[in-house]
Design a protein around this motif. Sequence first.
Motif, PDB file in Angstrom:
ATOM      1  N   HIS A   3       0.829  -1.206   0.000  1.00  0.00           N
ATOM      2  CA  HIS A   3       0.000   0.000   0.000  1.00  0.00           C
ATOM      3  C   HIS A   3       0.867   1.261   0.000  1.00  0.00           C
ATOM      4  CE1 HIS A   3      -4.239  -0.987   0.072  1.00  0.00           C
ATOM      5  NE2 HIS A   3      -4.005  -2.000   0.893  1.00  0.00           N
ATOM      6  N   ARG A   4       1.971   1.208   0.729  1.00  0.00           N
ATOM      7  CA  ARG A   4       2.863   2.376   0.758  1.00  0.00           C
ATOM      8  C   ARG A   4       3.585   2.552  -0.563  1.00  0.00           C
ATOM      9  NH1 ARG A   4       5.568   1.457   6.793  1.00  0.00           N
ATOM     10  NH2 ARG A   4       3.730   2.113   8.000  1.00  0.00           N
ATOM     11  N   ALA A   5       3.892   1.435  -1.234  1.00  0.00           N
ATOM     12  CA  ALA A   5       4.578   1.513  -2.529  1.00  0.00           C
ATOM     13  C   ALA A   5       3.640   1.979  -3.641  1.00  0.00           C
ATOM     14  CB  ALA A   5       5.173   0.156  -2.888  1.00  0.00           C
ATOM     15  N   LEU A   6       2.341   1.710  -3.476  1.00  0.00           N
ATOM     16  CA  LEU A   6       1.350   2.103  -4.488  1.00  0.00           C
ATOM     17  C   LEU A   6       0.257   2.943  -3.824  1.00  0.00           C
ATOM     18  CD1 LEU A   6       1.034  -1.396  -6.211  1.00  0.00           C
ATOM     19  CD2 LEU A   6       2.229   0.603  -7.142  1.00  0.00           C
ATOM     20  N   PRO A   7       0.612   4.124  -3.293  1.00  0.00           N
ATOM     21  CA  PRO A   7      -0.360   4.914  -2.529  1.00  0.00           C
ATOM     22  C   PRO A   7      -1.535   5.413  -3.355  1.00  0.00           C
ATOM     23  CG  PRO A   7       1.609   6.197  -2.970  1.00  0.00           C
ATOM     24  CD  PRO A   7       1.907   4.803  -3.408  1.00  0.00           C
ATOM     25  N   ASP A   8      -1.341   5.526  -4.659  1.00  0.00           N
ATOM     26  CA  ASP A   8      -2.420   6.029  -5.522  1.00  0.00           C
ATOM     27  C   ASP A   8      -3.242   4.911  -6.151  1.00  0.00           C
ATOM     28  OD1 ASP A   8      -1.553   8.679  -5.075  1.00  0.00           O
ATOM     29  OD2 ASP A   8      -0.037   8.476  -6.651  1.00  0.00           O
ATOM     30  N   ASN A   9      -2.935   3.671  -5.800  1.00  0.00           N
ATOM     31  CA  ASN A   9      -3.642   2.537  -6.409  1.00  0.00           C
ATOM     32  C   ASN A   9      -4.114   1.530  -5.356  1.00  0.00           C
ATOM     33  OD1 ASN A   9      -3.112   2.954  -9.471  1.00  0.00           O
ATOM     34  ND2 ASN A   9      -1.106   3.214  -8.518  1.00  0.00           N
ATOM     35  N   PRO A  10      -4.916   1.980  -4.397  1.00  0.00           N
ATOM     36  CA  PRO A  10      -5.378   1.035  -3.363  1.00  0.00           C
ATOM     37  C   PRO A  10      -6.202  -0.112  -3.935  1.00  0.00           C
ATOM     38  CG  PRO A  10      -6.641   3.072  -3.271  1.00  0.00           C
ATOM     39  CD  PRO A  10      -5.499   3.316  -4.212  1.00  0.00           C
ATOM     40  N   ALA A  11      -6.946   0.163  -5.020  1.00  0.00           N
ATOM     41  CA  ALA A  11      -7.778  -0.884  -5.630  1.00  0.00           C
ATOM     42  C   ALA A  11      -6.915  -1.998  -6.210  1.00  0.00           C
ATOM     43  CB  ALA A  11      -8.666  -0.291  -6.720  1.00  0.00           C
TER      44      ALA A  11
END
Length: 288
Positions: free
Chosen positions: A232-240
């Motif tokens: 989640h931290r690596a992809l903060p803009d892509n939670p889905a």
Amino acid sequence: MPYLLSSVVCSVLVSVLLKLMQRRGIDTAQVIAWNYLAASLLCFTLLDPPLASLAAPHAPWAALALLAVLLPGIFLALSASVRAAGIVRTDIAQRMSLVLSLLAAFLWFGERADAQRLAGLALGLVAIVLLVLRPRATSAEAEGGGTGWALPLLVMVGYASVDVLLKQIAAAGTPFAASLQVAFVAAFAVMMGMQVVRSLRGGPALTLPALGAGLLLGVLNFGNILFYVKAHRALPDNPAVVFSTMNIGVVVLGTLAGMLLFRERLSRINLLAIPLAILAIALIAAGL
């Protein structure tokens, strides 16, 4: 993506280890107790939980205490479900707990019930029904009083309850790492207390194989959480993307592990639950 894949693998390996442990006759309760010791030490070392936040006047101690009891209870149910219903149905049930969590979010947390997530909720409910249906009860299920379907449902409800509790704790302002640390330490205390009671009643003594299996289980259990948080931290803009990849990945890999490694068999009705579960996860994730 490596974090996500690592989280998926750790999640499925938890069920695989439980299955292997059962085949070797290692005591489940001991393993789960040592698992929380390992998880609590790793949490303290790697996440550096801000324990001072627990001194706040409105710290949710009631929810934390309930979580401390619920966590080991769910792990015991997970182990029993892997034994009675198999890895495939247990892992799918675990991931379908998100359907109940979503329902709770609509009813209690005031989240928006858009058409896409409602469709995912409906498909998820259908998948749950198909997952637990058995056209004909096997002799083992008949002797076990229906545990082949009841235990996956118990796992599902348990994981959804944990999710609801974590949301309540987060809403109170308690940092995630601090709540995990308290829950792991308290769960270890609960399980060790259970071991004392069992010992006084003539139950099995503590063994080195259970210690080793428990520490390994704790590493996998904590690894699942750690890598999911890092994803989640690596992809903060892509939670889905994180949400859907994690849940679909566990459904697919858990199915492959159960069917290929342990020769688990599902009815055609149960198999239909798998694509429906994947579609439900995708629809729910699209609404994030």
